[in-house]
Design an enzyme around this catalytic site. Structure first.
Site, PDB file in Angstrom:
ATOM      1  N   ASP A   1       0.835  -1.207   0.000  1.00  0.00           N
ATOM      2  CA  ASP A   1       0.000   0.000   0.000  1.00  0.00           C
ATOM      3  C   ASP A   1       0.866   1.252   0.000  1.00  0.00           C
ATOM      4  OD1 ASP A   1      -1.850  -1.972   0.334  1.00  0.00           O
ATOM      5  OD2 ASP A   1      -2.320  -1.487   2.412  1.00  0.00           O
TER       6      ASP A   1
ATOM      7  N   TYR B   1      -6.028 -11.154   9.520  1.00  0.00           N
ATOM      8  CA  TYR B   1      -4.870 -10.872   8.660  1.00  0.00           C
ATOM      9  C   TYR B   1      -3.626 -11.528   9.251  1.00  0.00           C
ATOM     10  CZ  TYR B   1      -1.653  -7.938   5.871  1.00  0.00           C
ATOM     11  OH  TYR B   1      -0.685  -7.483   5.008  1.00  0.00           O
TER      12      TYR B   1
HETATM   13  C1  GLA Z   1      -3.548  -4.937   3.135  1.00  0.00           C
HETATM   14  C2  GLA Z   1      -2.084  -4.767   3.552  1.00  0.00           C
HETATM   15  C3  GLA Z   1      -1.157  -5.016   2.364  1.00  0.00           C
HETATM   16  C4  GLA Z   1      -1.470  -6.353   1.691  1.00  0.00           C
HETATM   17  C5  GLA Z   1      -2.971  -6.483   1.414  1.00  0.00           C
HETATM   18  C6  GLA Z   1      -3.343  -7.851   0.900  1.00  0.00           C
HETATM   19  O1  GLA Z   1      -3.902  -3.944   2.210  1.00  0.00           O
HETATM   20  O2  GLA Z   1      -1.872  -3.470   4.060  1.00  0.00           O
HETATM   21  O3  GLA Z   1       0.176  -4.962   2.792  1.00  0.00           O
HETATM   22  O4  GLA Z   1      -0.996  -7.412   2.448  1.00  0.00           O
HETATM   23  O5  GLA Z   1      -3.746  -6.222   2.571  1.00  0.00           O
HETATM   24  O6  GLA Z   1      -2.837  -8.055  -0.359  1.00  0.00           O
END
Ligand code: GLA
Length: 387
Positions: A173, A223
């Protein structure tokens, strides 16, 4: 809101005078390559045209004062006790960035900062990365009067989120927010941060984002659970492949030969997703370079199925949106984007079909889920910059 209006608002809050500067950094949409970044794999995000703008002025003391255009809050923080603000509900991302910059030896000065965000908060379009990268760039510039290497700002933003805010995210991101390029996607190899910008020659096709508007809960723990499962898969594979450093470095062929090392069936499904998803990213880049948007759309659909069936991070809201989208005329492909468990989908839709698409997908979703989604039609925009 244009820059002059923002600067006026800044002066109303913080007074006139001095050198007033402006910085911006965008949110992102990931086109393909989900849950691969923290596995050292490939991603293909693009910066969007929504994001964070900061109006800034240096002070002559050690105090950071911050306001936002959409919140009635003034945060005042002392840079000499920067670790004390972790629990703030607004302002912790920014102060996390200050803390990480200080840690690398950048002498962040006291400053007044006005934040203006257009990325929806908590919607899966990385509003937090936009804030982090814009803050890193702004504070770095105020400290040094030089533009930084934006790759470093991405890493500072990620560390702020990992160490200060306590979210164990990967680099995607912040990297997309820092290094995005208008009309391009970023093909990033997360194991070493080497990257290539890939032209998004979409012609008459638009990027349509649909927000589930689901209130996300437990997202951090789920996550982290996925991350832990991937780490277990890697440890299992290293018993037969001692030199393997990341799951994302394995080819699909290698995985077929060695997947027997993974005993737990859930862990096996997670690893299967990561390795196939990395292959899909590489194929997507080839398809984009050849202008094969239909092929790219198919890969997006396959990515969604894998995130639903193997990685299990979708849920009824995202599945309803993606499946309704995939069934529409003029839609080339659709998938969830970001961490999942709510958040947004991204679809490629022929320009002339966009209105009908929004109407039909909106109706199907509202009937099934009970509330409406929000749509954003966007282009790929530029990354972090001084205005
Ligand atoms: C979130 C996390 C990223 C990535 C996505 C999944 O956005 O911040 O770093 O792991 O999930 O692809």
């Amino acid at each position: 809101m244009n820059l002059d209006v923002l600067k006026k608002q800044f002066c109303t809050y913080f007074g006139n005078g001095g050198e007033i500067l402006a910085f911006a950094s965008p949110g992102r949409v990931n086109l393909i390559g989900e849950h691969t970044d923290y596995n050292g794999g490939f991603v293909l995000p693009a910066a969007i045209t929504l994001g964070t703008t900061i109006i800034a002025r240096k002070r002559n003391d050690n105090i950071i004062r911050m306001r936002a255009t959409d919140l009635d809050v003034l945060v005042e923080a002392d840079l000499s006790s920067i670790e004390n603000y972790r629990e703030l509900t607004w302002g912790n991302y920014q102060l996390g960035v200050a803390s990480e910059l200080l840690r690398t030896g950048i002498k962040v000065p006291g400053c007044d900062l006005l934040y203006h965000d257009t990325t929806p908060h908590g919607g899966g379009l990385s509003s937090s990365a936009a804030i982090e990268v814009a803050s890193a760039l702004c504070m770095y510039y105020l400290a040094t009067k030089h533009m930084p290497d934006m790759r470093d700002m991405a890493v500072i933003g990620q560390r702020a989120e990992n160490n200060y805010v306590g979210v164990n995210c990967g680099i995607m991101d912040q990297f997309a927010s820092a290094l995005g390029k208008k009309d391009h996607a970023i093909f990033l190899d997360c194991k070493d941060l080497s990257f290539e910008t890939v032209p998004l020659s979409l012609g008459s096709v638009r990027i349509v984002i649909a927000n589930t508007n689901k209130k996300r809960s437990l997202i951090t723990s789920k996550y982290n659970e996925r991350r832990a499962e991937c780490e277990e898969a890697l440890r299992n594979l290293q018993t037969v492949l001692p030199h393997l450093t990341h799951l994302g470095c394995m080819t699909s062929k290698e995985f077929q030969s060695f997947s027997g090392a993974i005993k737990n069936s859930t862990v096996l499904r997670r690893a299967h997703h990561v390795i196939e998803e990395c292959e899909r990213v590489k194929q997507s880049v080839l398809a984009l370079k050849k202008g094969q948007l239909t092929r790219f759309g198919q890969l997006m659909n396959e990515s969604h199925s894998s995130l639903r069936d193997f990685y299990e991070v979708t849920g009824p809201e995202l599945d309803t949106l993606a499946e309704a989208a995939q069934a529409q005329q003029g839609c080339l492909g659709s998938r969830m984007t970001g961490a999942g468990f709510g958040g947004c989908t991204v679809s490629l839709v022929e320009n002339e079909a966009v209105e009908e698409f929004k109407k039909n997908v909106g109706t199907i979703y509202t009937e099934k889920i009970g509330y409406a989604p929000t749509f954003y039609v966007t282009d790929a925009g530029d990354g972090g910059r001084m205005l």
